[in-house]
Motif scaffolding. Structure first.
Motif, PDB file in Angstrom:
ATOM      1  N   LEU A  82     -80.804  20.746  -9.303  1.00  0.00           N
ATOM      2  CA  LEU A  82     -80.503  21.281 -10.636  1.00  0.00           C
ATOM      3  C   LEU A  82     -80.692  22.789 -10.686  1.00  0.00           C
ATOM      4  CD1 LEU A  82     -81.994  18.506 -12.952  1.00  0.00           C
ATOM      5  CD2 LEU A  82     -79.601  18.908 -12.338  1.00  0.00           C
ATOM      6  N   GLY A  83     -81.633  23.306  -9.916  1.00  0.00           N
ATOM      7  CA  GLY A  83     -81.827  24.752  -9.849  1.00  0.00           C
ATOM      8  C   GLY A  83     -80.590  25.461  -9.326  1.00  0.00           C
ATOM      9  N   TYR A  84     -80.014  24.958  -8.238  1.00  0.00           N
ATOM     10  CA  TYR A  84     -78.786  25.556  -7.685  1.00  0.00           C
ATOM     11  C   TYR A  84     -77.648  25.460  -8.694  1.00  0.00           C
ATOM     12  CZ  TYR A  84     -81.129  24.959  -3.138  1.00  0.00           C
ATOM     13  OH  TYR A  84     -82.011  24.980  -2.086  1.00  0.00           O
ATOM     14  N   LEU A  85     -77.497  24.288  -9.281  1.00  0.00           N
ATOM     15  CA  LEU A  85     -76.405  24.065 -10.223  1.00  0.00           C
ATOM     16  C   LEU A  85     -76.505  24.990 -11.435  1.00  0.00           C
ATOM     17  CD1 LEU A  85     -73.956  22.294 -11.021  1.00  0.00           C
ATOM     18  CD2 LEU A  85     -75.579  20.781 -12.149  1.00  0.00           C
ATOM     19  N   PHE A  86     -77.680  25.047 -12.049  1.00  0.00           N
ATOM     20  CA  PHE A  86     -77.835  25.862 -13.257  1.00  0.00           C
ATOM     21  C   PHE A  86     -77.839  27.360 -12.961  1.00  0.00           C
ATOM     22  CE2 PHE A  86     -80.008  22.103 -15.534  1.00  0.00           C
ATOM     23  CZ  PHE A  86     -78.774  21.617 -15.933  1.00  0.00           C
ATOM     24  N   THR A  87     -78.372  27.776 -11.821  1.00  0.00           N
ATOM     25  CA  THR A  87     -78.327  29.198 -11.465  1.00  0.00           C
ATOM     26  C   THR A  87     -76.883  29.644 -11.279  1.00  0.00           C
ATOM     27  OG1 THR A  87     -80.500  29.105 -10.415  1.00  0.00           O
ATOM     28  CG2 THR A  87     -79.075  30.945  -9.803  1.00  0.00           C
ATOM     29  N   LEU A 145     -93.032  12.658  -5.428  1.00  0.00           N
ATOM     30  CA  LEU A 145     -92.991  13.881  -6.242  1.00  0.00           C
ATOM     31  C   LEU A 145     -92.185  14.968  -5.556  1.00  0.00           C
ATOM     32  CD1 LEU A 145     -96.656  14.120  -7.582  1.00  0.00           C
ATOM     33  CD2 LEU A 145     -94.581  13.621  -8.892  1.00  0.00           C
ATOM     34  N   ASN A 146     -92.314  15.073  -4.256  1.00  0.00           N
ATOM     35  CA  ASN A 146     -91.570  16.090  -3.515  1.00  0.00           C
ATOM     36  C   ASN A 146     -90.068  15.826  -3.609  1.00  0.00           C
ATOM     37  OD1 ASN A 146     -91.755  18.454  -1.833  1.00  0.00           O
ATOM     38  ND2 ASN A 146     -90.903  17.172  -0.228  1.00  0.00           N
ATOM     39  N   ASP A 147     -89.673  14.566  -3.450  1.00  0.00           N
ATOM     40  CA  ASP A 147     -88.250  14.235  -3.546  1.00  0.00           C
ATOM     41  C   ASP A 147     -87.718  14.445  -4.961  1.00  0.00           C
ATOM     42  OD1 ASP A 147     -88.165  13.587  -0.887  1.00  0.00           O
ATOM     43  OD2 ASP A 147     -88.255  11.419  -1.208  1.00  0.00           O
ATOM     44  N   TYR A 148     -88.488  14.026  -5.957  1.00  0.00           N
ATOM     45  CA  TYR A 148     -88.021  14.131  -7.341  1.00  0.00           C
ATOM     46  C   TYR A 148     -88.102  15.565  -7.859  1.00  0.00           C
ATOM     47  CZ  TYR A 148     -87.734  13.652 -12.359  1.00  0.00           C
ATOM     48  OH  TYR A 148     -87.381  13.824 -13.672  1.00  0.00           O
ATOM     49  N   LEU A 149     -89.320  16.133  -7.871  1.00  0.00           N
ATOM     50  CA  LEU A 149     -89.489  17.464  -8.446  1.00  0.00           C
ATOM     51  C   LEU A 149     -88.974  18.574  -7.531  1.00  0.00           C
ATOM     52  CD1 LEU A 149     -93.021  17.069 -10.048  1.00  0.00           C
ATOM     53  CD2 LEU A 149     -90.820  17.180 -11.227  1.00  0.00           C
ATOM     54  N   GLY A 150     -89.179  18.404  -6.240  1.00  0.00           N
ATOM     55  CA  GLY A 150     -88.770  19.447  -5.310  1.00  0.00           C
ATOM     56  C   GLY A 150     -87.282  19.445  -5.028  1.00  0.00           C
ATOM     57  N   VAL A 151     -86.762  18.309  -4.600  1.00  0.00           N
ATOM     58  CA  VAL A 151     -85.359  18.236  -4.188  1.00  0.00           C
ATOM     59  C   VAL A 151     -84.432  18.023  -5.379  1.00  0.00           C
ATOM     60  CG1 VAL A 151     -83.687  17.000  -2.752  1.00  0.00           C
ATOM     61  CG2 VAL A 151     -85.989  17.437  -1.885  1.00  0.00           C
ATOM     62  N   ALA A 152     -84.671  16.977  -6.159  1.00  0.00           N
ATOM     63  CA  ALA A 152     -83.736  16.638  -7.245  1.00  0.00           C
ATOM     64  C   ALA A 152     -83.761  17.662  -8.372  1.00  0.00           C
ATOM     65  CB  ALA A 152     -84.042  15.247  -7.782  1.00  0.00           C
ATOM     66  N   ALA A 175     -74.277  27.604  -5.143  1.00  0.00           N
ATOM     67  CA  ALA A 175     -73.840  26.229  -5.420  1.00  0.00           C
ATOM     68  C   ALA A 175     -73.662  25.413  -4.140  1.00  0.00           C
ATOM     69  CB  ALA A 175     -72.548  26.241  -6.229  1.00  0.00           C
ATOM     70  N   THR A 176     -73.437  26.070  -3.006  1.00  0.00           N
ATOM     71  CA  THR A 176     -73.315  25.316  -1.758  1.00  0.00           C
ATOM     72  C   THR A 176     -74.627  24.640  -1.379  1.00  0.00           C
ATOM     73  OG1 THR A 176     -73.856  27.178  -0.295  1.00  0.00           O
ATOM     74  CG2 THR A 176     -71.515  26.844  -0.863  1.00  0.00           C
ATOM     75  N   GLY A 177     -75.725  25.044  -2.001  1.00  0.00           N
ATOM     76  CA  GLY A 177     -76.993  24.361  -1.766  1.00  0.00           C
ATOM     77  C   GLY A 177     -76.915  22.891  -2.131  1.00  0.00           C
ATOM     78  N   LEU A 178     -76.001  22.541  -3.026  1.00  0.00           N
ATOM     79  CA  LEU A 178     -75.806  21.134  -3.384  1.00  0.00           C
ATOM     80  C   LEU A 178     -75.259  20.326  -2.205  1.00  0.00           C
ATOM     81  CD1 LEU A 178     -74.154  21.767  -6.865  1.00  0.00           C
ATOM     82  CD2 LEU A 178     -76.476  20.937  -6.454  1.00  0.00           C
ATOM     83  N   LEU A 179     -74.628  21.027  -1.260  1.00  0.00           N
ATOM     84  CA  LEU A 179     -74.004  20.353  -0.123  1.00  0.00           C
ATOM     85  C   LEU A 179     -74.890  20.322   1.121  1.00  0.00           C
ATOM     86  CD1 LEU A 179     -70.458  21.951  -0.501  1.00  0.00           C
ATOM     87  CD2 LEU A 179     -71.244  19.740  -1.365  1.00  0.00           C
ATOM     88  N   VAL A 180     -76.024  20.985   1.067  1.00  0.00           N
ATOM     89  CA  VAL A 180     -76.912  21.024   2.234  1.00  0.00           C
ATOM     90  C   VAL A 180     -77.333  19.627   2.692  1.00  0.00           C
ATOM     91  CG1 VAL A 180     -79.183  21.803   3.049  1.00  0.00           C
ATOM     92  CG2 VAL A 180     -77.663  23.397   1.873  1.00  0.00           C
ATOM     93  N   PRO A 181     -77.677  18.705   1.772  1.00  0.00           N
ATOM     94  CA  PRO A 181     -78.029  17.354   2.242  1.00  0.00           C
ATOM     95  C   PRO A 181     -76.888  16.637   2.974  1.00  0.00           C
ATOM     96  CG  PRO A 181     -78.762  17.656  -0.011  1.00  0.00           C
ATOM     97  CD  PRO A 181     -77.907  18.845   0.328  1.00  0.00           C
ATOM     98  N   LEU A 182     -75.666  17.122   2.784  1.00  0.00           N
ATOM     99  CA  LEU A 182     -74.507  16.522   3.449  1.00  0.00           C
ATOM    100  C   LEU A 182     -74.169  17.231   4.757  1.00  0.00           C
ATOM    101  CD1 LEU A 182     -72.286  16.075   0.265  1.00  0.00           C
ATOM    102  CD2 LEU A 182     -73.772  14.385   1.365  1.00  0.00           C
ATOM    103  N   GLY A 183     -75.010  18.179   5.168  1.00  0.00           N
ATOM    104  CA  GLY A 183     -74.805  18.859   6.437  1.00  0.00           C
ATOM    105  C   GLY A 183     -74.252  20.268   6.330  1.00  0.00           C
ATOM    106  N   PHE A 184     -74.000  20.762   5.124  1.00  0.00           N
ATOM    107  CA  PHE A 184     -73.502  22.135   4.966  1.00  0.00           C
ATOM    108  C   PHE A 184     -74.623  23.094   5.350  1.00  0.00           C
ATOM    109  CE2 PHE A 184     -71.892  25.877   2.779  1.00  0.00           C
ATOM    110  CZ  PHE A 184     -70.524  25.758   2.981  1.00  0.00           C
ATOM    111  N   PRO A 185     -74.305  24.186   6.045  1.00  0.00           N
ATOM    112  CA  PRO A 185     -75.368  25.098   6.486  1.00  0.00           C
ATOM    113  C   PRO A 185     -76.130  25.744   5.317  1.00  0.00           C
ATOM    114  CG  PRO A 185     -73.190  25.879   7.198  1.00  0.00           C
ATOM    115  CD  PRO A 185     -72.992  24.592   6.466  1.00  0.00           C
TER     116      PRO A 185
END
Length: 125
Positions: A46-51, A34-41, A81-91
């Motif tokens: 989607l929160g970063y993208l839509f905001t 649930l944390n991975d699906y509702l929290g992260v995905a 939108a850079t929050g989408l890149l955080v899992p890839l190592g973006f600060p």
């Protein structure tokens, strides 16, 4: 989207906490899913993208705004939108700064909107 992600806490976590005593492994696995699906995905991605997208659409719909307002909104949207890149190592601090700027932008939007909707003062004779 972010609200949907956050709603896992009051709805799912209390049940999982109660179930943890009887079957800790299953409760922990369900929580992680649930944390991975509702929290992260949903909540974050989607929160970063839509905001960011909503902010840019609002800026496009309000062409007669001051330059500082447009710049603050656009920079904040890109930083969010850079929050989408955080899992890839973006600060992640860039995303955080984007939300701080976005909060200021939202307050400015409220002030500018209220100011423009107030009736013009009548001339004193």
């Amino acid at each position: 989207m972010q609200l949907l992600g956050l709603l896992r806490w009051p709805f799912a976590v209390p049940s999982l906490a109660r179930a943890h005593a009887a079957d800790p492994r299953t409760a922990e696995t369900v929580f992680a899913a649930l944390n991975d699906y509702l929290g992260v995905a949903v909540g974050e991605t989607l929160g970063y993208l839509f905001t960011a997208a909503w902010t840019l659409l609002v800026l496009r719909a309000l062409p007669a705004m001051p330059r500082w307002f447009t710049a603050l909104g656009a920079v904040s949207a890109v930083a969010i939108a850079t929050g989408l890149l955080v899992p890839l190592g973006f600060p992640g601090v860039v995303n955080f700064a984007g939300y701080l700027g976005w909060s200021g932008w939202m307050l400015a939007l409220a002030v500018l909107t209220a100011r423009d909707r107030l009736p013009a003062p009548e001339p004193v004779s």
